[in-house]
Design an enzyme around this catalytic site. Structure first.
Site, PDB file in Angstrom:
ATOM      1  N   ALA A  10       1.357  -9.828  -1.891  1.00 14.99           N
ATOM      2  CA  ALA A  10       0.810  -8.472  -2.013  1.00 14.99           C
ATOM      3  C   ALA A  10       0.081  -8.359  -3.352  1.00 14.99           C
ATOM      4  O   ALA A  10       0.651  -8.661  -4.391  1.00 14.99           O
ATOM      5  CB  ALA A  10       1.930  -7.436  -1.951  1.00 14.99           C
ATOM      6  N   CYS A  11      -1.195  -7.954  -3.290  1.00 11.80           N
ATOM      7  CA  CYS A  11      -1.945  -7.737  -4.532  1.00 11.80           C
ATOM      8  C   CYS A  11      -2.208  -6.245  -4.701  1.00 11.80           C
ATOM      9  O   CYS A  11      -1.874  -5.448  -3.818  1.00 11.80           O
ATOM     10  CB  CYS A  11      -3.252  -8.525  -4.525  1.00 11.80           C
ATOM     11  SG  CYS A  11      -4.384  -8.087  -3.200  1.00 11.80           S
ATOM     12  N   THR A  12      -2.811  -5.870  -5.801  1.00 17.75           N
ATOM     13  CA  THR A  12      -2.923  -4.437  -6.083  1.00 17.75           C
ATOM     14  C   THR A  12      -3.774  -3.696  -5.051  1.00 17.75           C
ATOM     15  O   THR A  12      -3.450  -2.588  -4.665  1.00 17.75           O
ATOM     16  CB  THR A  12      -3.510  -4.170  -7.479  1.00 17.75           C
ATOM     17  OG1 THR A  12      -4.662  -4.991  -7.632  1.00 17.75           O
ATOM     18  CG2 THR A  12      -2.536  -4.482  -8.569  1.00 17.75           C
TER      19      THR A  12
END
Lengths: 106, 147
Positions: A10-12
């Site tokens: 999960a990235c921003t």
């Protein structure tokens, strides 16, 4: 029997790095003969969600996240390897080899 | 309102540095009606960039933004005539994702996730880096989006 590896990416923004990291990890783990399942928490929602069974049966659990993902309680009590997204995208094989060495798989 | 078409591919762009590239992307987005506010798009692209340099390696940078200024989600492909420094990596190929801040249609986000997955494929990136044929680049990206 093949060892099992699960991952959570999960990235921003959930547009690009999440999926690049997931793909890199899946590819490298398959090449090494693992049964692999990688959950993504991106802007299209949670995909390929890990069940508590998936996590309980995993020989390796990897988190590659830049935010606090949903459902972290699933991982309580397990040993988690945390890897930077960029590192996982760039060098998935090296990351896995380091973890294998740490676990004495080799 | 296409997520991708041949007008979103820019070859031989005359860029000197990363600032030029970001300005180019925001400018084209504005010209093409993708962005209703070039300044805001540029700001949001930089916002992401400062959080996390988007050069993946020495073959590719992926500046992207979720912005109130963006009307519909797109993929833009920019190839620079000269290598430019992107936070320590020298790159020529730029693939930019721009999406509205609040996206209504998940299908487009899923398409972006598909192309992202392709971007770790060395062969895919090599063809994009080497080709200057707009049809080849279009086919490659379009197939990935619809895979």
């Amino acid at each position: 029997m093949a060892r099992k590896l699960v991952g959570l990416c999960a990235c921003t923004m959930g547009l690009a790095h999440t999926f690049m990291a997931a793909e890199a990890l899946e590819k490298a783990a398959k090449e090494k003969g693992y049964d692999v399942k990688v959950e993504t928490q991106g802007s299209d929602g949670i995909k390929n969600k890990l069940t508590s069974d998936d996590i309980a049966q995993a020989d390796i659990i990897i988190h590659s996240v830049a935010i606090t993902p949903e459902g972290m309680d699933r991982f309580e009590g397990y040993e988690i390897y945390e890897v930077e997204l960029r590192e996982l995208i760039k060098n998935p094989k090296g990351v896995l080899e380091e973890i294998e060495e740490d676990l004495g798989f080799k | 309102m296409d997520i991708f078409n041949k007008n979103y591919i820019f070859l031989n762009a005359n860029l000197k540095n990363k600032e030029d590239a970001m300005d180019f992307i925001a400018g084209k987005a504005s010209e093409l009606g993708i962005s209703k506010d070039k300044k805001q798009t540029l700001e949001d692209l930089w916002g992401r960039e400062k959080e996390f340099n988007t050069a993946i390696d020495d073959t590719l940078a992926i500046p992207h933004a979720k912005s109130l200024s963006i009307n519909f989600p797109v993929v833009l492909v920019v190839k620079s005539k000269n290598s430019i420094d992107w936070g320590g990596e020298n790159i020529k190929l730029i693939i930019s994702f721009l999406t509205p801040k609040y996206n209504k249609e998940n299908i487009h986000l899923t398409m972006l996730s598909k192309i992202s997955r392709k971007l770790i494929d060395d062969n895919f990136k090599a063809i994009l880096n080497e080709s200057n044929d707009i049809d080849v680049i279009y086919e490659l990206i379009n197939d990935a989006l619809n895979s």
